[in-house]
Design a protein around this motif. Sequence first.
Motif, PDB file in Angstrom:
ATOM      1  N   GLN A  59       0.822  -1.212   0.000  1.00  0.00           N
ATOM      2  CA  GLN A  59       0.000   0.000   0.000  1.00  0.00           C
ATOM      3  C   GLN A  59       0.859   1.268   0.000  1.00  0.00           C
ATOM      4  OE1 GLN A  59      -3.328  -0.632  -0.455  1.00  0.00           O
ATOM      5  NE2 GLN A  59      -2.365  -2.656  -0.537  1.00  0.00           N
ATOM      6  N   PRO A  60       0.425   2.298  -0.758  1.00  0.00           N
ATOM      7  CA  PRO A  60       1.198   3.549  -0.802  1.00  0.00           C
ATOM      8  C   PRO A  60       1.155   4.293   0.534  1.00  0.00           C
ATOM      9  CG  PRO A  60      -0.880   3.794  -1.991  1.00  0.00           C
ATOM     10  CD  PRO A  60      -0.751   2.340  -1.642  1.00  0.00           C
ATOM     11  N   LEU A  61       2.222   5.007   0.805  1.00  0.00           N
ATOM     12  CA  LEU A  61       2.326   5.726   2.071  1.00  0.00           C
ATOM     13  C   LEU A  61       1.191   6.735   2.254  1.00  0.00           C
ATOM     14  CD1 LEU A  61       4.002   6.261   4.623  1.00  0.00           C
ATOM     15  CD2 LEU A  61       5.306   7.957   3.311  1.00  0.00           C
ATOM     16  N   GLN A  62       0.780   7.381   1.167  1.00  0.00           N
ATOM     17  CA  GLN A  62      -0.256   8.402   1.269  1.00  0.00           C
ATOM     18  C   GLN A  62      -1.567   7.842   1.808  1.00  0.00           C
ATOM     19  OE1 GLN A  62       0.099  11.777   0.912  1.00  0.00           O
ATOM     20  NE2 GLN A  62      -1.958  11.730   1.795  1.00  0.00           N
ATOM     21  N   SER A  63      -1.847   6.598   1.500  1.00  0.00           N
ATOM     22  CA  SER A  63      -3.074   5.983   2.015  1.00  0.00           C
ATOM     23  C   SER A  63      -3.036   5.890   3.532  1.00  0.00           C
ATOM     24  CB  SER A  63      -3.263   4.589   1.412  1.00  0.00           C
ATOM     25  OG  SER A  63      -3.429   4.666   0.007  1.00  0.00           O
ATOM     26  N   PHE A  64      -1.867   5.564   4.078  1.00  0.00           N
ATOM     27  CA  PHE A  64      -1.709   5.517   5.537  1.00  0.00           C
ATOM     28  C   PHE A  64      -1.885   6.910   6.140  1.00  0.00           C
ATOM     29  CE2 PHE A  64       0.542   1.620   4.333  1.00  0.00           C
ATOM     30  CZ  PHE A  64       0.097   0.731   5.302  1.00  0.00           C
ATOM     31  N   LEU A  65      -1.279   7.910   5.499  1.00  0.00           N
ATOM     32  CA  LEU A  65      -1.347   9.275   6.027  1.00  0.00           C
ATOM     33  C   LEU A  65      -2.782   9.789   6.048  1.00  0.00           C
ATOM     34  CD1 LEU A  65       1.804  10.864   4.340  1.00  0.00           C
ATOM     35  CD2 LEU A  65       1.594   9.835   6.617  1.00  0.00           C
ATOM     36  N   THR A  66      -3.528   9.492   4.991  1.00  0.00           N
ATOM     37  CA  THR A  66      -4.930   9.921   4.935  1.00  0.00           C
ATOM     38  C   THR A  66      -5.754   9.219   6.006  1.00  0.00           C
ATOM     39  OG1 THR A  66      -4.735  10.263   2.545  1.00  0.00           O
ATOM     40  CG2 THR A  66      -6.962  10.137   3.444  1.00  0.00           C
ATOM     41  N   ALA A  67      -5.514   7.927   6.170  1.00  0.00           N
ATOM     42  CA  ALA A  67      -6.256   7.157   7.171  1.00  0.00           C
ATOM     43  C   ALA A  67      -5.911   7.617   8.587  1.00  0.00           C
ATOM     44  CB  ALA A  67      -5.962   5.670   7.011  1.00  0.00           C
ATOM     45  N   LEU A  68      -4.649   7.922   8.828  1.00  0.00           N
ATOM     46  CA  LEU A  68      -4.218   8.350  10.155  1.00  0.00           C
ATOM     47  C   LEU A  68      -4.783   9.715  10.538  1.00  0.00           C
ATOM     48  CD1 LEU A  68      -0.460   7.281  10.050  1.00  0.00           C
ATOM     49  CD2 LEU A  68      -2.188   6.392  11.641  1.00  0.00           C
ATOM     50  N   ALA A  69      -5.155  10.507   9.552  1.00  0.00           N
ATOM     51  CA  ALA A  69      -5.666  11.857   9.831  1.00  0.00           C
ATOM     52  C   ALA A  69      -7.120  11.861  10.270  1.00  0.00           C
ATOM     53  CB  ALA A  69      -5.497  12.735   8.590  1.00  0.00           C
ATOM     54  N   ARG A  70      -7.811  10.750  10.103  1.00  0.00           N
ATOM     55  CA  ARG A  70      -9.236  10.725  10.430  1.00  0.00           C
ATOM     56  C   ARG A  70      -9.453  10.665  11.940  1.00  0.00           C
ATOM     57  NH1 ARG A  70     -11.598   6.630   5.823  1.00  0.00           N
ATOM     58  NH2 ARG A  70     -10.463   5.083   7.045  1.00  0.00           N
ATOM     59  N   PRO A  71     -10.374  11.462  12.445  1.00  0.00           N
ATOM     60  CA  PRO A  71     -10.588  11.506  13.897  1.00  0.00           C
ATOM     61  C   PRO A  71     -11.055  10.192  14.503  1.00  0.00           C
ATOM     62  CG  PRO A  71     -12.309  12.729  12.728  1.00  0.00           C
ATOM     63  CD  PRO A  71     -11.253  12.402  11.730  1.00  0.00           C
ATOM     64  N   ASP A  72     -11.636   9.322  13.669  1.00  0.00           N
ATOM     65  CA  ASP A  72     -12.103   8.027  14.189  1.00  0.00           C
ATOM     66  C   ASP A  72     -11.250   6.864  13.689  1.00  0.00           C
ATOM     67  OD1 ASP A  72     -12.875   8.177  11.550  1.00  0.00           O
ATOM     68  OD2 ASP A  72     -14.802   7.177  11.865  1.00  0.00           O
ATOM     69  N   ALA A  73      -9.974   7.153  13.415  1.00  0.00           N
ATOM     70  CA  ALA A  73      -9.066   6.104  12.941  1.00  0.00           C
ATOM     71  C   ALA A  73      -9.022   4.951  13.944  1.00  0.00           C
ATOM     72  CB  ALA A  73      -7.667   6.678  12.735  1.00  0.00           C
ATOM     73  N   ALA A  74      -8.961   3.732  13.423  1.00  0.00           N
ATOM     74  CA  ALA A  74      -8.938   2.536  14.280  1.00  0.00           C
ATOM     75  C   ALA A  74      -7.639   2.460  15.080  1.00  0.00           C
ATOM     76  CB  ALA A  74      -9.105   1.289  13.424  1.00  0.00           C
ATOM     77  N   GLN A  75      -7.744   1.994  16.298  1.00  0.00           N
ATOM     78  CA  GLN A  75      -6.556   1.836  17.150  1.00  0.00           C
ATOM     79  C   GLN A  75      -5.572   0.843  16.539  1.00  0.00           C
ATOM     80  OE1 GLN A  75      -6.256   3.809  20.202  1.00  0.00           O
ATOM     81  NE2 GLN A  75      -7.812   4.745  18.906  1.00  0.00           N
ATOM     82  N   GLU A  76      -6.098  -0.148  15.813  1.00  0.00           N
ATOM     83  CA  GLU A  76      -5.220  -1.130  15.161  1.00  0.00           C
ATOM     84  C   GLU A  76      -4.334  -0.485  14.099  1.00  0.00           C
ATOM     85  OE1 GLU A  76      -9.003  -3.389  16.374  1.00  0.00           O
ATOM     86  OE2 GLU A  76      -8.474  -1.414  15.555  1.00  0.00           O
ATOM     87  N   LEU A  77      -4.830   0.579  13.478  1.00  0.00           N
ATOM     88  CA  LEU A  77      -4.029   1.284  12.474  1.00  0.00           C
ATOM     89  C   LEU A  77      -2.830   1.958  13.134  1.00  0.00           C
ATOM     90  CD1 LEU A  77      -3.623   2.312   9.568  1.00  0.00           C
ATOM     91  CD2 LEU A  77      -5.081   4.265  10.172  1.00  0.00           C
TER      92      LEU A  77
END
Length: 316
Positions: A59-77
């Motif tokens: 997976q591209p790094l940008q996908s992680f960055l976008t997911a990490l920015a969400r206020p309800d990001a999963a703790q597993e992430l």
Amino acid sequence: MISAELRAEIRAGAVTFEKKLAVCSGGAGVSPEDRVELLAVLTGDAVFQDRARNALLTQPLQSFLTALARPDAAQELFAYCVENLADKASVADAMSKNPACPAEDLVRVGRSLSVSGVQALLDHVERLTSAPILIAVLLRCPSVTAEQRELLQELEKGPATAKELEEAVELAEPDRQKRATLLQRLARMNVMERVQLALKGGREERMVLIRDNCKIVQRAVLQSSRITDTEVEVFSAMTSLTAETLRQIAMSRLFLKNYTIVRNLLNNPKAPLEVTLHMLPRLVEKDLKMLKMNKNIPEVLRTAAFKLFRQRGETR
């Protein structure tokens, strides 16, 4: 809504084998940021953990960055990123800027933070005081600036002397008995405890602590969820505050919605010039006229106010 529903199902552990398989194979029709988060959740699934981990490697790094920015990001992430991407400053920064990220995960990525990542934590000082070990980690971070280091080191200081607090208490509390009680209380507190009081205390405490010798305590006052516009109006007019504290007020979009705060900062000789010049066009004509005659403010600001007043007159 398929993506949102699938995300909720997988995070709740209530999803079919086929849907889990589709996420791992890339056939679930979810967004890239949803997929990395769901894959991170599935790394805890005994059946799919190997598939999920292998898929995450592509997976591209940008996908992680976008997911990490969400206020309800999963703790597993967050946990996956700690284990596999902790050395990447952009990932560490994204975690530091998300209040949902657990303090223990921030501790493990702290040394990888950039200047902006460290600043994100200083701008939300409650997160620092909730995990004192994080302060020690940030002090060892290679990117921390001298100014940031000074603020972090303040958090490790012990109680202030009565003499250091006396003037601030006297200015803030006119009642002698209340003043003595408040002084005794504050004199027992170290910086970390005064930060907590600044964040969670009442108006009387904030009126004292905005004058605290420690800049980090002053920051905490301005970050309090209980602070009112009326208090900030008073702070913005105080010439006893440091230029840095006045800059913090000016950097808040919320505070600058209040016209009185803007006007007070422009008339405060201690407010940084780069801040006041930027705000100058926001003044109405009456206040602009008064400002250009204010001999207490820097001459550069007075001159700029005079020119703007004249320009507005010429366009009428």
